[in-house]
Design an enzyme around this catalytic site. Structure first.
Site, PDB file in Angstrom:
ATOM      1  N   CYS A 263       0.822  -1.204   0.000  1.00  0.00           N
ATOM      2  CA  CYS A 263       0.000   0.000   0.000  1.00  0.00           C
ATOM      3  C   CYS A 263       0.869   1.273   0.000  1.00  0.00           C
ATOM      4  O   CYS A 263       1.463   1.599  -1.006  1.00  0.00           O
ATOM      5  CB  CYS A 263      -0.976  -0.025   1.176  1.00  0.00           C
ATOM      6  SG  CYS A 263      -2.325   1.170   1.008  1.00  0.00           S
ATOM      7  N   HIS A 355      -3.926  -5.131  -0.130  1.00  0.00           N
ATOM      8  CA  HIS A 355      -3.619  -5.665   1.195  1.00  0.00           C
ATOM      9  C   HIS A 355      -3.687  -7.197   1.222  1.00  0.00           C
ATOM     10  O   HIS A 355      -4.773  -7.761   1.416  1.00  0.00           O
ATOM     11  CB  HIS A 355      -4.584  -5.086   2.233  1.00  0.00           C
ATOM     12  CG  HIS A 355      -4.363  -3.636   2.499  1.00  0.00           C
ATOM     13  ND1 HIS A 355      -3.589  -3.179   3.537  1.00  0.00           N
ATOM     14  CD2 HIS A 355      -4.790  -2.537   1.832  1.00  0.00           C
ATOM     15  CE1 HIS A 355      -3.559  -1.865   3.514  1.00  0.00           C
ATOM     16  NE2 HIS A 355      -4.272  -1.450   2.486  1.00  0.00           N
ATOM     17  N   GLU A 357      -2.674  -9.126   3.544  1.00  0.00           N
ATOM     18  CA  GLU A 357      -3.020  -9.644   4.887  1.00  0.00           C
ATOM     19  C   GLU A 357      -4.538  -9.687   5.069  1.00  0.00           C
ATOM     20  O   GLU A 357      -5.063 -10.536   5.785  1.00  0.00           O
ATOM     21  CB  GLU A 357      -2.366  -8.786   5.967  1.00  0.00           C
ATOM     22  CG  GLU A 357      -3.090  -7.518   6.344  1.00  0.00           C
ATOM     23  CD  GLU A 357      -3.025  -6.465   5.258  1.00  0.00           C
ATOM     24  OE1 GLU A 357      -3.880  -5.556   5.277  1.00  0.00           O
ATOM     25  OE2 GLU A 357      -2.135  -6.537   4.388  1.00  0.00           O
TER      26      GLU A 357
END
Length: 388
Positions: A263, A355, A357
């Site tokens: 990001c 993202h 995660e």
């Protein structure tokens, strides 16, 4: 017998261009200003609220029903709620989850987050999509009774997101370590620009000990951890206004330390390479964003939270203007062809704009953590030949 009914308290959302939306107070009463953005996730509102990348932003939720599952102590992405304000349509009157320890409205009030409910969020989102993100204010209680002209003046006096250097405001004040799960295989120095707690956990699950460093850390701080690799996290603000981490990243790349950025980390990699960044009309925030890995042709369903993007050519490798070798766009957003990833051909470094995660999901991009581990463990020359 006459029954007296009290008039419900009022709240108002005031946008920078003068449009207003009336509703009811939600969370803390008072006033707040920030950049109005919208998030498209139907789940994971607790993770959204506690994502430091939303610092100084008024978040409009597109899902109409918010608060169903309450709040718990396990799903926070950081130490507090970071959103400047919260806009929802229909807050749930009940909390229905065995994991919940309290309701969302009470948590917003406890942390001083001013919100508004009962708003036609579809109309707000359509307005932002047509006009672009803009400054906004949420005013409730006594503040909402003031003339709209006064409220609008406060909104327009608020600082813009363009030119804002915010990473230092959300970063950890002191270094800390997230230990590897099981045997420690590798060590990573992670620069906290607004890191989410799930990110070091995803690395720890792969046997990586993560040393999380403040945003102001320098090369000596990084090298003191004796890292096998360096990671730059997500975070808020304008990448063009960030200087220290960009200089650090250039030093990391010059030493050919394996690097992975997510990001904001992707945007700073672009800046370190000498590429430009620019502000998107209304950004990408929420889940179910399709991204293509151009190296494999695979399409991933991903989670996003960014208002800026890297300006890089999509038609093949290009020489880094900063003299750090060749770089190519590895991932691209299929909705608008925005750059969603970079990878260096002559150094061990790559990044993605989205993202992987992804708490609370989707998890299509989890393989990128494995790619980072492979980057740190494989022979450097073979890695350069194969690409990051």
């Amino acid at each position: 017998m006459t029954h007296q009914t009290s008039t419900p308290q009022q709240a108002v959302l005031v946008l920078e261009d003068g449009r207003t939306f009336r509703g009811e107070p939600y969370g803390a009463h008072g006033q707040t200003v920030g950049e109005a953005v919208f998030a498209t996730g139907m789940t994971g509102y607790q993770e959204t609220l506690t994502d430091p990348s939303y610092h100084r932003q008024v978040v409009v939720m597109t899902a109409p029903h918010i608060g169903n599952t309450g709040v718990n102590d396990e799903d926070d992405e950081s130490r507090r709620i970071w959103v400047a304000g919260y806009v929802v349509r229909d807050p749930s009157p009940v909390t229905s989850s065995w994991r919940a320890t309290r309701d969302l409205a009470s948590e917003l009030e406890r942390q001083g987050v001013v919100g508004i409910a009962g708003v036609d969020t579809r109309a707000v989102v359509r307005h932002l999509r047509e006009r672009g993100v803009m400054r906004a204010g949420v005013f409730s209680g006594a503040a909402a009774a003031r003339p709209v002209e006064e409220l609008l003046a406060e909104v327009r006096d608020a600082p813009a997101m363009t030119g804002a250097d915010l990473a230092g405001e959300v970063s950890t004040p002191e270094p800390y370590v997230v230990p590897a799960v099981g045997e420690r295989r590798l060590t990573v120095a992670a620069l906290d620009l607004g890191i989410k707690s799930m990110t070091p956990r995803r690395l720890a699950e792969r046997g990586v000990e993560v040393h999380v460093l403040p945003a102001a850390a320098g090369l000596d701080d990084v090298l003191a951890t004796r890292p096998d690799g360096v990671f730059f996290s997500n975070g808020p603000g304008d990448p063009a206004a960030t200087t220290g981490p960009v200089e650090l990243l250039q030093q990391v790349l010059e030493r050919d330390l394996p690097f992975f950025g997510i990001c904001f980390g992707n945007q700073l990699l672009g800046r370190a390479l000498g590429l430009g960044t620019y502000k998107l009309g209304y950004g990408h925030r929420g889940i179910n964003q399709p991204v293509m890995d151009r190296r494999t042709g695979r399409v991933e369903v991903t989670a996003h939270n960014h208002g800026f993007a890297v300006d890089a050519p999509l038609d093949g490798p290009t020489a880094s203007p900063a003299g750090l070798g060749r770089v190519e766009v590895s991932h691209v957003g299929l909705n608008d062809q925005v750059v969603e990833g970079l990878h260096l051909l002559d150094r061990r470094a790559f990044s993605v704009q989205y993202h992987p995660e992804a708490a609370a999901g989707p998890h299509d991009a989890g393989y990128l953590f494995d790619r980072f581990v492979d980057l740190m463990t494989a022979d450097p020359e073979q890695q350069k030949e194969a690409g990051a």
